[in-house]
Scaffold this motif. Sequence first.
Motif, PDB file in Angstrom:
ATOM      1  N   LYS A  29       0.693  -1.638  -0.159  1.00 51.66           N
ATOM      2  CA  LYS A  29      -0.066   0.003  -0.226  1.00 51.66           C
ATOM      3  C   LYS A  29       1.415   1.109   0.257  1.00 51.66           C
ATOM      4  O   LYS A  29       1.533   1.186   1.265  1.00 51.66           O
ATOM      5  CB  LYS A  29      -0.844  -0.199   1.075  1.00 51.66           C
ATOM      6  N   LEU A  30       0.840   2.453  -1.151  1.00 51.96           N
ATOM      7  CA  LEU A  30       1.239   3.615  -1.123  1.00 51.96           C
ATOM      8  C   LEU A  30       0.721   4.628  -0.758  1.00 51.96           C
ATOM      9  O   LEU A  30      -0.607   4.569  -1.666  1.00 51.96           O
ATOM     10  CB  LEU A  30       2.226   3.251  -2.625  1.00 51.96           C
ATOM     11  N   SER A  31       1.027   5.413  -0.166  1.00 46.36           N
ATOM     12  CA  SER A  31      -0.100   6.856  -0.520  1.00 46.36           C
ATOM     13  C   SER A  31       1.117   7.594  -0.799  1.00 46.36           C
ATOM     14  O   SER A  31       2.057   7.671  -0.232  1.00 46.36           O
ATOM     15  CB  SER A  31      -0.455   7.076   1.020  1.00 46.36           C
ATOM     16  N   LEU A  70      -1.455   8.497   6.923  1.00 52.92           N
ATOM     17  CA  LEU A  70      -1.885   7.335   6.996  1.00 52.92           C
ATOM     18  C   LEU A  70      -0.770   6.645   7.104  1.00 52.92           C
ATOM     19  O   LEU A  70      -0.629   5.100   7.771  1.00 52.92           O
ATOM     20  CB  LEU A  70      -2.377   6.775   4.905  1.00 52.92           C
ATOM     21  N   ALA A  71       0.720   7.131   6.633  1.00 54.28           N
ATOM     22  CA  ALA A  71       1.860   6.036   6.856  1.00 54.28           C
ATOM     23  C   ALA A  71       1.473   6.208   8.443  1.00 54.28           C
ATOM     24  O   ALA A  71       2.390   5.294   9.426  1.00 54.28           O
ATOM     25  CB  ALA A  71       3.476   6.640   6.428  1.00 54.28           C
ATOM     26  N   GLU A  72       1.651   7.772   9.069  1.00 54.05           N
ATOM     27  CA  GLU A  72       2.320   6.885  10.781  1.00 54.05           C
ATOM     28  C   GLU A  72       1.176   6.506  11.759  1.00 54.05           C
ATOM     29  O   GLU A  72       1.595   5.615  12.570  1.00 54.05           O
ATOM     30  CB  GLU A  72       1.880   9.008  11.509  1.00 54.05           C
ATOM     31  N   ASN A  73       0.135   6.376  11.109  1.00 55.75           N
ATOM     32  CA  ASN A  73      -1.108   5.745  11.437  1.00 55.75           C
ATOM     33  C   ASN A  73      -0.641   3.643  11.161  1.00 55.75           C
ATOM     34  O   ASN A  73      -1.334   3.065  11.440  1.00 55.75           O
ATOM     35  CB  ASN A  73      -2.493   5.493  11.133  1.00 55.75           C
ATOM     36  N   GLY A  74       0.172   3.325  10.041  1.00 58.95           N
ATOM     37  CA  GLY A  74       0.279   2.182   9.824  1.00 58.95           C
ATOM     38  C   GLY A  74      -0.275   1.584   8.816  1.00 58.95           C
ATOM     39  O   GLY A  74      -0.867   0.601   8.818  1.00 58.95           O
ATOM     40  N   ASP A  75      -1.221   2.171   8.139  1.00 54.18           N
ATOM     41  CA  ASP A  75      -2.228   1.995   7.306  1.00 54.18           C
ATOM     42  C   ASP A  75      -1.661   2.273   5.841  1.00 54.18           C
ATOM     43  O   ASP A  75      -2.587   1.621   5.276  1.00 54.18           O
ATOM     44  CB  ASP A  75      -3.116   3.928   7.132  1.00 54.18           C
ATOM     45  N   VAL A  76      -0.399   2.000   5.871  1.00 52.80           N
ATOM     46  CA  VAL A  76      -0.068   2.092   3.936  1.00 52.80           C
ATOM     47  C   VAL A  76       1.443   1.372   4.896  1.00 52.80           C
ATOM     48  O   VAL A  76       1.852   1.606   5.692  1.00 52.80           O
ATOM     49  CB  VAL A  76       0.227   3.557   3.384  1.00 52.80           C
ATOM     50  N   ASP A  77       2.056   1.066   3.972  1.00 55.21           N
ATOM     51  CA  ASP A  77       3.895   0.101   4.011  1.00 55.21           C
ATOM     52  C   ASP A  77       4.559   1.151   3.519  1.00 55.21           C
ATOM     53  O   ASP A  77       5.241   1.271   4.040  1.00 55.21           O
ATOM     54  CB  ASP A  77       3.382  -1.059   2.846  1.00 55.21           C
ATOM     55  N   VAL A  78       4.230   2.133   2.294  1.00 57.28           N
ATOM     56  CA  VAL A  78       5.561   3.036   1.471  1.00 57.28           C
ATOM     57  C   VAL A  78       4.530   4.510   1.402  1.00 57.28           C
ATOM     58  O   VAL A  78       3.112   4.680   0.692  1.00 57.28           O
ATOM     59  CB  VAL A  78       5.992   2.704   1.403  1.00 57.28           C
ATOM     60  N   THR A  79       5.558   5.327   1.533  1.00 55.61           N
ATOM     61  CA  THR A  79       4.863   6.762   0.670  1.00 55.61           C
ATOM     62  C   THR A  79       5.909   8.003  -0.101  1.00 55.61           C
ATOM     63  O   THR A  79       6.745   7.026   0.413  1.00 55.61           O
ATOM     64  CB  THR A  79       4.148   7.513   2.301  1.00 55.61           C
ATOM     65  N   VAL A 226       7.160   2.943   6.222  1.00 57.60           N
ATOM     66  CA  VAL A 226       7.270   3.145   7.121  1.00 57.60           C
ATOM     67  C   VAL A 226       7.964   1.886   8.381  1.00 57.60           C
ATOM     68  O   VAL A 226       8.439   0.794   8.054  1.00 57.60           O
ATOM     69  CB  VAL A 226       5.722   2.850   7.164  1.00 57.60           C
ATOM     70  N   ASN A 227       7.857   2.749   9.436  1.00 54.16           N
ATOM     71  CA  ASN A 227       8.449   2.084   9.596  1.00 54.16           C
ATOM     72  C   ASN A 227       8.580   0.966  10.941  1.00 54.16           C
ATOM     73  O   ASN A 227       7.179   0.910  11.837  1.00 54.16           O
ATOM     74  CB  ASN A 227       8.938   2.900  11.227  1.00 54.16           C
ATOM     75  N   PRO A 228       9.321  -0.605  10.302  1.00 50.68           N
ATOM     76  CA  PRO A 228       8.502  -1.878  10.691  1.00 50.68           C
ATOM     77  C   PRO A 228       8.383  -1.978  12.341  1.00 50.68           C
ATOM     78  O   PRO A 228       8.275  -2.952  12.904  1.00 50.68           O
ATOM     79  CB  PRO A 228       9.251  -2.468   9.783  1.00 50.68           C
ATOM     80  N   SER A 229       9.468  -1.065  13.122  1.00 46.88           N
ATOM     81  CA  SER A 229       9.938  -1.029  14.615  1.00 46.88           C
ATOM     82  C   SER A 229       8.045  -0.392  15.361  1.00 46.88           C
ATOM     83  O   SER A 229       7.387  -1.355  16.165  1.00 46.88           O
ATOM     84  CB  SER A 229      10.874  -1.612  15.284  1.00 46.88           C
ATOM     85  N   ARG A 230       7.275   0.159  14.633  1.00 51.84           N
ATOM     86  CA  ARG A 230       6.368   1.076  15.329  1.00 51.84           C
ATOM     87  C   ARG A 230       5.029  -0.138  14.600  1.00 51.84           C
ATOM     88  O   ARG A 230       4.741   0.095  15.446  1.00 51.84           O
ATOM     89  CB  ARG A 230       6.034   2.238  14.398  1.00 51.84           C
ATOM     90  N   HIS A 231       5.359  -0.318  13.367  1.00 48.88           N
ATOM     91  CA  HIS A 231       3.430  -1.311  12.832  1.00 48.88           C
ATOM     92  C   HIS A 231       4.240  -3.093  12.426  1.00 48.88           C
ATOM     93  O   HIS A 231       5.127  -2.784  11.180  1.00 48.88           O
ATOM     94  CB  HIS A 231       3.353   0.123  11.292  1.00 48.88           C
ATOM     95  N   PRO A 232       4.806  -3.378  12.894  1.00 50.41           N
ATOM     96  CA  PRO A 232       5.297  -4.339  12.699  1.00 50.41           C
ATOM     97  C   PRO A 232       4.245  -5.426  10.869  1.00 50.41           C
ATOM     98  O   PRO A 232       5.188  -6.255  10.840  1.00 50.41           O
ATOM     99  CB  PRO A 232       5.491  -6.076  13.803  1.00 50.41           C
ATOM    100  N   HIS A 233       2.966  -4.977  11.649  1.00 48.78           N
ATOM    101  CA  HIS A 233       2.301  -5.971   9.911  1.00 48.78           C
ATOM    102  C   HIS A 233       2.931  -5.654   8.947  1.00 48.78           C
ATOM    103  O   HIS A 233       2.196  -5.969   7.617  1.00 48.78           O
ATOM    104  CB  HIS A 233       0.916  -5.550  10.381  1.00 48.78           C
ATOM    105  N   VAL A 234       3.395  -4.033   8.796  1.00 49.91           N
ATOM    106  CA  VAL A 234       3.804  -3.329   6.968  1.00 49.91           C
ATOM    107  C   VAL A 234       4.563  -4.557   6.288  1.00 49.91           C
ATOM    108  O   VAL A 234       5.675  -4.708   6.628  1.00 49.91           O
ATOM    109  CB  VAL A 234       4.564  -2.289   7.862  1.00 49.91           C
ATOM    110  N   ASN A 235       4.609  -4.351   5.221  1.00 49.10           N
ATOM    111  CA  ASN A 235       5.144  -4.927   3.908  1.00 49.10           C
ATOM    112  C   ASN A 235       6.527  -4.000   3.674  1.00 49.10           C
ATOM    113  O   ASN A 235       6.485  -3.371   3.183  1.00 49.10           O
ATOM    114  CB  ASN A 235       4.122  -5.016   2.754  1.00 49.10           C
TER     115      ASN A 235
END
Lengths: 279, 231, 335
Positions: A29-31, A70-79, A226-235
């Motif tokens: 997911k790219l914002s 959206l990136a801050e909230n972890g709703d996307v993977d990259v911006t 998106v920082n994966p240590s904050r949002h482990p689920h991101v791709n």
Amino acid sequence: MTRKIYLTLLILFFAVLLPGSSHAADRLKLSSTTSTDNTGLLAYILPIFEEKTGIRVDVIAVGTGRALKLAENGDVDVTLVHAPAKERSFMFAGYGVNRRPVMANYFIIVGPGDDPAGIAGAGNAVEAFMMIREAQAPFISRGDESGTHTRELAIWKAADSNPGGARWYLETGKGMGESLAMADEKRGYTLSDQGSFLKYSDKVELAALFTGRSKLLYNPYSIIAVNPSRHPHVNYAGAIKLIEFMTSPEGQKLIGDFTDGSGNVLFEPLVIKIPSNAQ
Amino acid sequence: MEYLIGALTEALKLIISLDSEVLSIAFLSLKVAGTATLLAAIFGIPLAYTIATRDFPGRGAVLTFFNTLMALPTVLVGLLGYSFLSRKGPLGFLDLLFTPSGIIIGDLILAFPLIVALTVAAVSSVDERARITAMNLGASRLQVTLTVLMEARYALTAAVINGFGRVIAEVGSAMMLGGNIRGYTRTMTTAIALETSKGEFSLAMALGLLLLALALSINLLFRRFQRVSTQ
Amino acid sequence: MNLYTLQDLTFSYNGHQVLDIPELSFSEGKIYSITGPNGSGKTTLLNLLGMLSVPDGGRILFKGQDPHSGNGPKPASIRKQVGFLLQAPYLFRTTVERNIGYGLSVRKVPKEELDQKVLDVLHWVGMQGMEKRRHYSLSGGEVQRVALARALVTDPTVLLLDEPLANVDPVSRGVIEGILLDKCRNEGMSIIITTHDIEQAYRLSHEVITLFDGNVLPGAMENIFHGAVYQSGTSWILDTGRLSIYVPQGKEGTRTAFIPPESILLSDAAVSTSARNTLRGRITKIQERNGSVEVTVDAGETFTSRITRESFQNMGLNLGSEVSLIFKTESVRLY
């Protein structure tokens, strides 16, 4: 009896919803901002990436402010955004990793062809804004925390003025295309990124009145995972692959080769300089 | 005027050529709105029947609640949906944001109160004797319910069509919860919004006309159903 | 065993008691008529018998079993043995055929059997060939006949009919009355009808039950008087507007009095007795019923007296004869 029916319905309900949650590693997911999406750049470049990697990229095109949120909230993977000051604080807060410059173009000031404020003769962008303010000519502001809006406010600040609330200063809260259309209808001025204006220029009677390659009008785009240590689920792996592709010689060449219908280059690749054929 | 005619011509061309992207957008819109309406009807009609036929404390308040929700702004649903479905929200782990299911949830929230409120009105307008007659003739509770709903079928169908109309035409929640992702969550309305913002008015117009044509076909289909079910 | 047995039955509506029946029973295989003025509780009683409502107090037994007691058959299962015809029958918004077949289809009767029974019952009510007609294309009498057919098609043990013959054309009335008599006589079906037509009640039924203000009256619906009760010295008097009747000590707000026809004595001569209620009037009607003679007298209000055939003959009464009516204060019942 009734309870059984309700239970069945509940199971049915979740059976319908759950397939949507099959978020696999092959989706990214790219914002991004409307300027990259509406110009057609992403539609041109991403299918090539998708074919190479098998990763499907879902683009959510919003203003830079929301893209970062959206990136801050972890709703996307990259911006992919264009507001350096906002990006820096985003990075500083630890929301993103691996920020890379990708491409750039210049902001331009557009307005009606007869240029009532006479900004075509301005020495720099700040002077042009001051002339608009002097003439009280209508000025259309995005007003949506986008990269363009952020830059516009920075220029007003440099011009030592705060036009918010003035009758000639209209905040639309809309995307670039709509703001250009509105400037056209109101016969006003607005700040636009080059790419969006070129894409839109055949639909409006506006002219690019002030252009220049000054620092104040410089419009660089960066890509941030998106920082994966904050949002482990991101791709994260997918995000890195996209960053790699966008900054690779191949990706950079694609960006440099991308033109609007009339052959104008809309974005200049930043990492690897390629001779532009537009200038 | 010339411009408008141009846009309309372009629109017709697009529709006639059955552009594959336009088709997939239309299909997604139908799927999402259809699923949401179906779910809203499956849950809403039994609830509405209970509200309409039982007397319980706070019944008036419940009715007012659903009637008020009929006017729920779609962007507010989008916003609320976002706060729940975002990774930061309580349901973030479901990973429903920016998926078709995300749009379905938003649409469900929009269609549900509408279908409930209109079904309550539909069931309430059925003659009380219908229920008593069914009971007298030995119908079970479920059979009585189905009979009363059958008596209200016109108004009930209208309730479902209204719910469908609301969700297929809404853009605010679909934009925020779907994200307008090309080929994945781009619906007719978010596509119209996008094309409008890009200045591609003819494509936007084409999609708008297609949306209307779809709404018309669905209505005709339902009318046919109404007629068949009364034979 | 009785079909229905009612014990200390009470029912209230909006906090107002509308039915109070200490004891009443219905036997199987008979036709009963429940008469009484509007608001006397006829429909309420019928709804209770139809297991459509639950009594507030007392019991209602169907073949000795109490469906509201929690054990034994449920009201719903008794409803399957009870046919019910509403005063203004409701037809489902579909065809005659589907309306009549409804009770069978909820009982999951196979389609062929269902179709055959529907045709048979349409024939009974004289509506053969009209099975495809839709609910809105029927006249009032046809609606009534379809509703009756719909109630009969499931072969109920008992048929409850609320004012089945009011507002019905003469043809439909004849058809309906014929069917009811036939069902009772030949199939032993029990039938309970509410009506305010006393003539019809006596013509159709084995027994007539009169309701007044939620109470079962011991006689028919005669001798009911409305008026204001007031106290005069030590006496209580009901003023009907036309005449005054001495009544037992009543409570404030009592407005209705009933005098059992058996309590009214007749005399062909002017008499003076200890009874304070002595009125004179002319005979307007003489009728023999169940071995006794009912004499209707206009004495300002209309009174009915039931006397033995013997005393009737002894007195040599005729229509238009002047007679005296005598009844004791204590025999007047206030409601």
